[in-house]
Design an enzyme around this catalytic site. Structure first.
Site, mmCIF file in Angstrom:
data_model
loop_
_atom_site.group_PDB
_atom_site.id
_atom_site.type_symbol
_atom_site.label_atom_id
_atom_site.label_comp_id
_atom_site.label_asym_id
_atom_site.label_seq_id
_atom_site.Cartn_x
_atom_site.Cartn_y
_atom_site.Cartn_z
ATOM 1 N N LYS A 39 0.848 -1.204 0.000
ATOM 2 C CA LYS A 39 0.000 0.000 0.000
ATOM 3 C C LYS A 39 0.881 1.250 0.000
ATOM 4 O O LYS A 39 2.084 1.167 0.274
ATOM 5 C CB LYS A 39 -0.921 -0.017 1.218
ATOM 6 C CG LYS A 39 -0.187 -0.026 2.548
ATOM 7 C CD LYS A 39 -1.155 -0.156 3.700
ATOM 8 C CE LYS A 39 -0.381 -0.184 5.007
ATOM 9 N NZ LYS A 39 -1.133 0.282 6.132
ATOM 10 N N ARG A 135 -10.358 0.811 15.330
ATOM 11 C CA ARG A 135 -10.205 1.593 14.106
ATOM 12 C C ARG A 135 -11.183 1.091 13.062
ATOM 13 O O ARG A 135 -12.050 1.805 12.609
ATOM 14 C CB ARG A 135 -8.745 1.415 13.636
ATOM 15 C CG ARG A 135 -8.300 2.306 12.538
ATOM 16 C CD ARG A 135 -6.833 2.129 12.234
ATOM 17 N NE ARG A 135 -6.484 0.814 11.703
ATOM 18 C CZ ARG A 135 -5.328 0.519 11.115
ATOM 19 N NH1 ARG A 135 -4.390 1.447 11.008
ATOM 20 N NH2 ARG A 135 -5.078 -0.683 10.654
ATOM 21 N N HIS A 164 -5.802 -6.890 13.491
ATOM 22 C CA HIS A 164 -4.535 -6.144 13.423
ATOM 23 C C HIS A 164 -4.128 -5.797 14.841
ATOM 24 O O HIS A 164 -4.967 -5.395 15.661
ATOM 25 C CB HIS A 164 -4.739 -4.877 12.580
ATOM 26 C CG HIS A 164 -3.464 -4.197 12.192
ATOM 27 N ND1 HIS A 164 -2.388 -4.866 11.645
ATOM 28 C CD2 HIS A 164 -3.082 -2.896 12.266
ATOM 29 C CE1 HIS A 164 -1.412 -4.001 11.398
ATOM 30 N NE2 HIS A 164 -1.806 -2.799 11.768
ATOM 31 N N ARG A 222 0.993 -10.525 7.064
ATOM 32 C CA ARG A 222 0.954 -9.364 6.159
ATOM 33 C C ARG A 222 2.172 -8.494 6.479
ATOM 34 O O ARG A 222 2.161 -7.727 7.425
ATOM 35 C CB ARG A 222 -0.315 -8.533 6.409
ATOM 36 C CG ARG A 222 -1.605 -9.324 6.447
ATOM 37 C CD ARG A 222 -2.781 -8.404 6.750
ATOM 38 N NE ARG A 222 -2.645 -7.698 8.019
ATOM 39 C CZ ARG A 222 -3.133 -8.120 9.184
ATOM 40 N NH1 ARG A 222 -3.816 -9.250 9.258
ATOM 41 N NH2 ARG A 222 -2.957 -7.402 10.274
ATOM 42 N N TYR A 266 15.032 31.232 3.833
ATOM 43 C CA TYR A 266 13.885 31.997 4.340
ATOM 44 C C TYR A 266 14.050 32.322 5.823
ATOM 45 O O TYR A 266 14.432 31.464 6.624
ATOM 46 C CB TYR A 266 12.592 31.193 4.192
ATOM 47 C CG TYR A 266 12.077 31.094 2.779
ATOM 48 C CD1 TYR A 266 11.631 32.225 2.100
ATOM 49 C CD2 TYR A 266 12.008 29.868 2.143
ATOM 50 C CE1 TYR A 266 11.139 32.125 0.803
ATOM 51 C CE2 TYR A 266 11.523 29.762 0.845
ATOM 52 C CZ TYR A 266 11.092 30.894 0.188
ATOM 53 O OH TYR A 266 10.608 30.792 -1.090
ATOM 54 N N CYS A 313 13.625 24.481 1.997
ATOM 55 C CA CYS A 313 12.600 25.111 1.148
ATOM 56 C C CYS A 313 11.856 24.023 0.368
ATOM 57 O O CYS A 313 12.118 22.842 0.521
ATOM 58 C CB CYS A 313 13.252 26.082 0.166
ATOM 59 S SG CYS A 313 14.338 27.282 0.960
ATOM 60 N N MET A 314 10.952 24.427 -0.511
ATOM 61 C CA MET A 314 10.157 23.442 -1.250
ATOM 62 C C MET A 314 11.029 22.609 -2.193
ATOM 63 O O MET A 314 10.815 21.411 -2.365
ATOM 64 C CB MET A 314 9.050 24.138 -2.052
ATOM 65 C CG MET A 314 8.044 23.171 -2.636
ATOM 66 S SD MET A 314 6.736 23.959 -3.574
ATOM 67 C CE MET A 314 5.778 24.746 -2.304
ATOM 68 N N ASP A 315 12.043 23.253 -2.776
ATOM 69 C CA ASP A 315 12.813 22.567 -3.817
ATOM 70 C C ASP A 315 14.305 22.458 -3.506
ATOM 71 O O ASP A 315 15.070 21.992 -4.355
ATOM 72 C CB ASP A 315 12.658 23.312 -5.150
ATOM 73 C CG ASP A 315 11.216 23.637 -5.425
ATOM 74 O OD1 ASP A 315 10.413 22.692 -5.494
ATOM 75 O OD2 ASP A 315 10.879 24.836 -5.514
HETATM 76 C C1 LIG Z 1 -3.864 -3.936 8.463
HETATM 77 C C2 LIG Z 1 -2.407 -3.904 8.230
HETATM 78 N N1 LIG Z 1 -1.735 -5.040 8.085
HETATM 79 C C3 LIG Z 1 -0.397 -5.053 7.870
HETATM 80 C C4 LIG Z 1 0.312 -3.884 7.787
HETATM 81 C C5 LIG Z 1 1.796 -3.938 7.567
HETATM 82 O O1 LIG Z 1 2.435 -3.486 8.710
HETATM 83 P P1 LIG Z 1 4.027 -3.504 8.806
HETATM 84 O O2 LIG Z 1 4.489 -2.519 7.807
HETATM 85 O O3 LIG Z 1 4.305 -3.090 10.201
HETATM 86 O O4 LIG Z 1 4.470 -4.878 8.482
HETATM 87 C C6 LIG Z 1 -0.351 -2.670 7.929
HETATM 88 C C7 LIG Z 1 0.392 -1.408 7.847
HETATM 89 O O5 LIG Z 1 0.080 -0.410 8.375
HETATM 90 C C8 LIG Z 1 -1.756 -2.675 8.167
HETATM 91 O O6 LIG Z 1 -2.439 -1.540 8.301
#
Ligand SMILES: Cc1ncc(COP(=O)(O)O)c(C=O)c1O
Length: 382
Positions: A39, A135, A164, A222, A266, A313-315
């Site tokens: 993600k 959550r 989680h 995961r 700045y 700065c930004m850049d």
């Molecule tokens: C639901 C869920 N599973 C797994 C992960 C992966 O976590 P990590 O990067 O600590 O392995 C995340 C990351 O935020 C998550 O939100």
């Protein structure tokens, strides 16, 4: 496009990524599937390239937070299972079904939308249990009635049940164990009615690696941050050696000598106390380099640490190179990574910024080109 064509770029070492996946696979029992969490553009590393490399190195599937992230993987030709861990708007159900993504379903409204969108073989779905993050997900007592109700949708197939953990990155495993116990109780309830799905998953990197939580793998983990060679916290003696995958670099854009008493950037928050040789680094908060590092951070040039002078700065920003011989326009600058004997880690920046390594790498903006390296050879770039 080579790195020298860009003022600033990120290098992604795909060999290190593959080695991390293999190291994690060796640590995990063979029966436990490793799902690579890609993600947020693979925590800034590039979702498609990371996904391909992780799958080739032994990941069984992928996790994303949003439907659109899953669609992007499919459009890149990736056919592996993709679990959508975040909220799916009912209006996204048709897209989810069309691209054969595996959503997490936590409401009948979502289930109805998916069922009416799916005319194919039953779509695998997962259900999330909220065992302590407060959550997302159903509370433990809500799961059984919901799973019973899901059984009324022949277009859907309950494949997974998951939760989680909020505190698996701490030395004391007790809080994580309490969540796992709550999860197991839900699993038992479902089993008693023959409704338990084939896959249960609770562990992200921390629980997957925590020496005292390693009985809690269930059928899949995961893993996100560990893929990228970073550790979930500094509170545990993590048992697997990982290699950071990302380096952030730039080229010196300008070198000049400022007389004493010269304000820099700045607000003039830094004024040279003496004759000072400075270099301009062409990366800024518009690239995701934190402005909070103004007058605090440092970069590497010619293997030496060069402190940031004045505001980021930004850049771009200015660094002191008075102590480094021969700095020239075009020299390589390391913002994160190694140069000679020196290194700047995402963890070091995170500590200076009172945040976590996750945020440091994820916040690197899309305008910074990612250059993919296999070993020392450039593989491809975007
Ligand atoms: C639901 C869920 N599973 C797994 C992960 C992966 O976590 P990590 O990067 O600590 O392995 C995340 C990351 O935020 C998550 O939100």
């Amino acid at each position: 496009m080579g790195c020298s064509a860009h003022p600033t770029w990120v290098e992604i070492n795909l060999e290190a990524l593959a080695a991390n996946v293999r190291a994690l696979r060796q640590w995990l029992p063979a029966r436990t599937a490793l799902f690579a969490v890609v993600k947020a553009n693979a925590y800034g590393h590039g979702a498609v390239e990371v996904a391909r490399t992780a799958l080739a190195a032994g990941a069984a599937g992928l996790c994303v937070a949003r439907v659109a992230e899953g669609v992007a993987l499919r459009q890149a030709g990736i056919g592996a299972p993709v679990w959508v861990l975040g909220w799916m708007a009912p209006s996204e159900a048709a897209t989810c079904a069309r691209f054969r993504l595996t959503p997490t379903v936590n409401s009948l409204e979502q289930a109805r939308a998916l069922a009416s969108a799916n005319s194919d073989v039953p779509l695998p779905v997962h259900v999330k249990v909220d065992t302590g993050m407060s959550r997302y997900g159903l509370l433990p007592h809500e799961v059984l009635p919901f799973v019973r109700a899901l059984a009324a949708f022949p277009q859907l197939r309950l494949e997974g049940l998951w939760t989680h953990l909020a505190r698996a990155d701490e030395a004391d495993p007790a809080p994580a164990r309490r969540q796992v116990d709550a999860f197991r109780a839900v699993v038992r309830q479902l089993e008693a009615e023959g409704l338990s799905p084939p896959i249960h998953h609770v562990a992200a990197s921390a629980a997957a690696l925590h020496p005292e939580l390693n009985s809690e793998y269930f059928q899949a983990v995961r893993v996100g941050i560990a893929l990228y060679g970073l550790y979930p916290s500094d509170q545990v003696a993590w048992p697997v050696a990982l290699t950071p995958v990302l380096a952030w670099k730039a080229r010196v854009a300008r070198v000049r000598t400022l007389p004493p008493g010269t304000p820099v950037s700045y607000g003039g928050t830094y004024v040279t106390p003496r004759t000072t040789r400075v270099a301009l680094v062409p990366a800024g908060y518009g690239d995701g380099y934190p402005r909070a590092l103004s007058n605090r951070g440092a970069v590497l040039i010619r293997g030496r640490r060069c402190p940031i002078l004045g505001r980021v700065c930004m850049d771009g920003f200015v660094v002191d190179v008075s102590h480094v011989d021969g700095v020239r326009e075009g020299d390589e600058v390391v913002l994160i990574g190694r140069q000679g004997e020196e290194g700047i880690t995402a963890d070091e920046l995170a500590q200076a910024l009172d945040t976590i390594n996750y945020e440091v790498v994820t916040r690197i903006m899309g305008r910074v080109p990612r250059l993919y390296l296999s070993g020392e050879r450039p593989a491809a770039s975007e």
